[in-house]
Design a protein around this motif. Structure first.
Motif, PDB file in Angstrom:
ATOM      1  N   LEU A  24      -8.908   0.024   9.239  1.00  0.00           N
ATOM      2  CA  LEU A  24      -8.672   1.388   8.783  1.00  0.00           C
ATOM      3  C   LEU A  24      -8.117   2.150   9.971  1.00  0.00           C
ATOM      4  CD1 LEU A  24      -8.985   3.345   6.379  1.00  0.00           C
ATOM      5  CD2 LEU A  24     -11.179   4.045   7.374  1.00  0.00           C
ATOM      6  N   GLU A  25      -6.951   2.784   9.777  1.00  0.00           N
ATOM      7  CA  GLU A  25      -6.236   3.376  10.900  1.00  0.00           C
ATOM      8  C   GLU A  25      -5.770   4.787  10.559  1.00  0.00           C
ATOM      9  OE1 GLU A  25      -2.978   0.757  10.945  1.00  0.00           O
ATOM     10  OE2 GLU A  25      -4.199  -1.054  11.081  1.00  0.00           O
ATOM     11  N   THR A  26      -5.538   5.573  11.603  1.00  0.00           N
ATOM     12  CA  THR A  26      -4.889   6.868  11.420  1.00  0.00           C
ATOM     13  C   THR A  26      -3.391   6.640  11.277  1.00  0.00           C
ATOM     14  OG1 THR A  26      -4.581   7.186  13.797  1.00  0.00           O
ATOM     15  CG2 THR A  26      -6.639   8.010  12.833  1.00  0.00           C
ATOM     16  N   GLU A  71       6.127   5.912   4.304  1.00  0.00           N
ATOM     17  CA  GLU A  71       6.600   7.238   3.902  1.00  0.00           C
ATOM     18  C   GLU A  71       7.304   7.190   2.552  1.00  0.00           C
ATOM     19  OE1 GLU A  71       9.131   8.634   6.964  1.00  0.00           O
ATOM     20  OE2 GLU A  71       7.508   8.966   8.429  1.00  0.00           O
ATOM     21  N   GLU A  72       8.058   6.100   2.292  1.00  0.00           N
ATOM     22  CA  GLU A  72       8.860   6.017   1.073  1.00  0.00           C
ATOM     23  C   GLU A  72       8.063   5.530  -0.128  1.00  0.00           C
ATOM     24  OE1 GLU A  72      12.066   3.490   2.142  1.00  0.00           O
ATOM     25  OE2 GLU A  72      13.079   4.984   3.394  1.00  0.00           O
ATOM     26  N   LEU A 126      -3.665   5.642   2.301  1.00  0.00           N
ATOM     27  CA  LEU A 126      -4.817   6.170   1.578  1.00  0.00           C
ATOM     28  C   LEU A 126      -4.863   7.693   1.697  1.00  0.00           C
ATOM     29  CD1 LEU A 126      -7.608   3.686   2.745  1.00  0.00           C
ATOM     30  CD2 LEU A 126      -6.089   3.486   0.763  1.00  0.00           C
ATOM     31  N   ARG A 127      -5.295   8.336   0.601  1.00  0.00           N
ATOM     32  CA  ARG A 127      -5.491   9.788   0.615  1.00  0.00           C
ATOM     33  C   ARG A 127      -6.994  10.047   0.614  1.00  0.00           C
ATOM     34  NH1 ARG A 127      -0.573  11.676   2.132  1.00  0.00           N
ATOM     35  NH2 ARG A 127       1.075  10.667   0.877  1.00  0.00           N
ATOM     36  N   GLY A 149     -10.857  13.438   4.288  1.00  0.00           N
ATOM     37  CA  GLY A 149     -10.629  13.921   5.644  1.00  0.00           C
ATOM     38  C   GLY A 149      -9.173  13.899   6.053  1.00  0.00           C
ATOM     39  N   GLY A 150      -8.285  13.494   5.142  1.00  0.00           N
ATOM     40  CA  GLY A 150      -6.868  13.413   5.444  1.00  0.00           C
ATOM     41  C   GLY A 150      -6.333  12.012   5.176  1.00  0.00           C
ATOM     42  N   PRO A 151      -5.030  11.811   5.293  1.00  0.00           N
ATOM     43  CA  PRO A 151      -4.436  10.502   5.028  1.00  0.00           C
ATOM     44  C   PRO A 151      -4.833   9.478   6.088  1.00  0.00           C
ATOM     45  CG  PRO A 151      -2.789  11.988   5.924  1.00  0.00           C
ATOM     46  CD  PRO A 151      -4.014  12.816   5.680  1.00  0.00           C
TER      47      PRO A 151
END
Length: 244
Positions: A34-36, A83-84, A111-112, A115-117
């Motif tokens: 799981l990454e930012t 992004e696409e 993922l949405r 706490g943010g994407p």
């Protein structure tokens, strides 16, 4: 007094959802990361640690780029695809703690979260599969070399007794080129419609699931043909000169 039933139910649903996520994440057969969005590692499962040779504590201080060797190329394509489409799938490379570079298959999803994407990456170690594929390709190359050099002929026929392939150095003795008889029925090649004609009868036995063989004379030599039924209902044939 405020009725907090709905709030407690909502909190319970969140806890249940997190528990399901944790169970799936921790028990995934692949290495799970799981990454930012900027590549900082937030969480990993046991398989991710085992695959890359790091402890969980070490990986949580690292970035995705730390695990990507030069062989994997730029990460720009990953960012553009996320992004696409919100997804990215590819076969690429990872680098272990000891510096070993190994092939992997990655499936990355955007993922949405509340706490943010964030980014979920499932990474599968392809070392064994790549080794098997390379060994198979090597065996096929050696077999192809033998077929080209030995005075043998290999061919296949379908259920209608029509040639679907032919190759081998032995074709030259028969005055044929590789693939020349593809599409030709056995009856035309042997100039016989007799179902009891030995070559045709042997091919019919093989089509019924029974291995067969026959011999024939050509230009003063005796050739042996071995026929093997294949799983798809077709027949594979191997012809070689009989050494007296």
């Amino acid at each position: 007094v405020q009725d907090s039933t709905e709030r407690r139910l909502a909190e319970q649903r969140v806890r249940e959802s997190e528990a399901r996520y944790r169970a799936i994440f921790d028990n995934a057969a692949e290495g799970a990361f799981l990454e930012t969005l900027d590549g900082r590692i937030l969480d990993v499962n046991v398989n991710a640690c085992r695959m890359n040779g790091y402890s969980r504590a070490e990986l949580l201080t690292m970035r995705v780029a730390d695990l990507v060797p030069p062989e994997a190329g730029s990460l720009a394509g990953v960012e553009r695809s996320l992004e696409e489409t919100g997804e990215y799938h590819a076969q690429t490379y990872n680098r272990r703690r000891d510096g070993t570079v190994f092939p992997v298959e990655v499936a990355i999803s955007l993922l949405r979260l509340t706490g943010g994407p964030a980014v979920l990456a499932l990474v599968r170690d392809m070392t064994e599969q790549r080794r098997f594929t390379d060994e198979l390709a090597d065996r096929e190359a050696r077999l192809s070399l033998l077929v080209k050099q030995l005075p043998t002929v290999l061919w296949t026929v379908d259920r209608d007794l029509v040639f679907t392939s032919s190759l081998g150095a032995g074709l030259a003795k028969l005055g044929l080129e590789p693939g020349q008889v593809v599409g030709v029925p056995l009856s035309r090649y042997f100039d016989s419609d007799d179902p009891d004609f030995p070559p045709i009868a042997a091919h019919r036995r093989a089509l019924s699931g029974e291995p067969a063989r026959y011999e024939f004379e050509w230009s003063g030599e005796t050739f042996v043909t071995a026929l093997e039924p294949l799983r798809d209902g077709t027949v594979h044939a191997f012809r070689y000169p009989l050494l007296r």
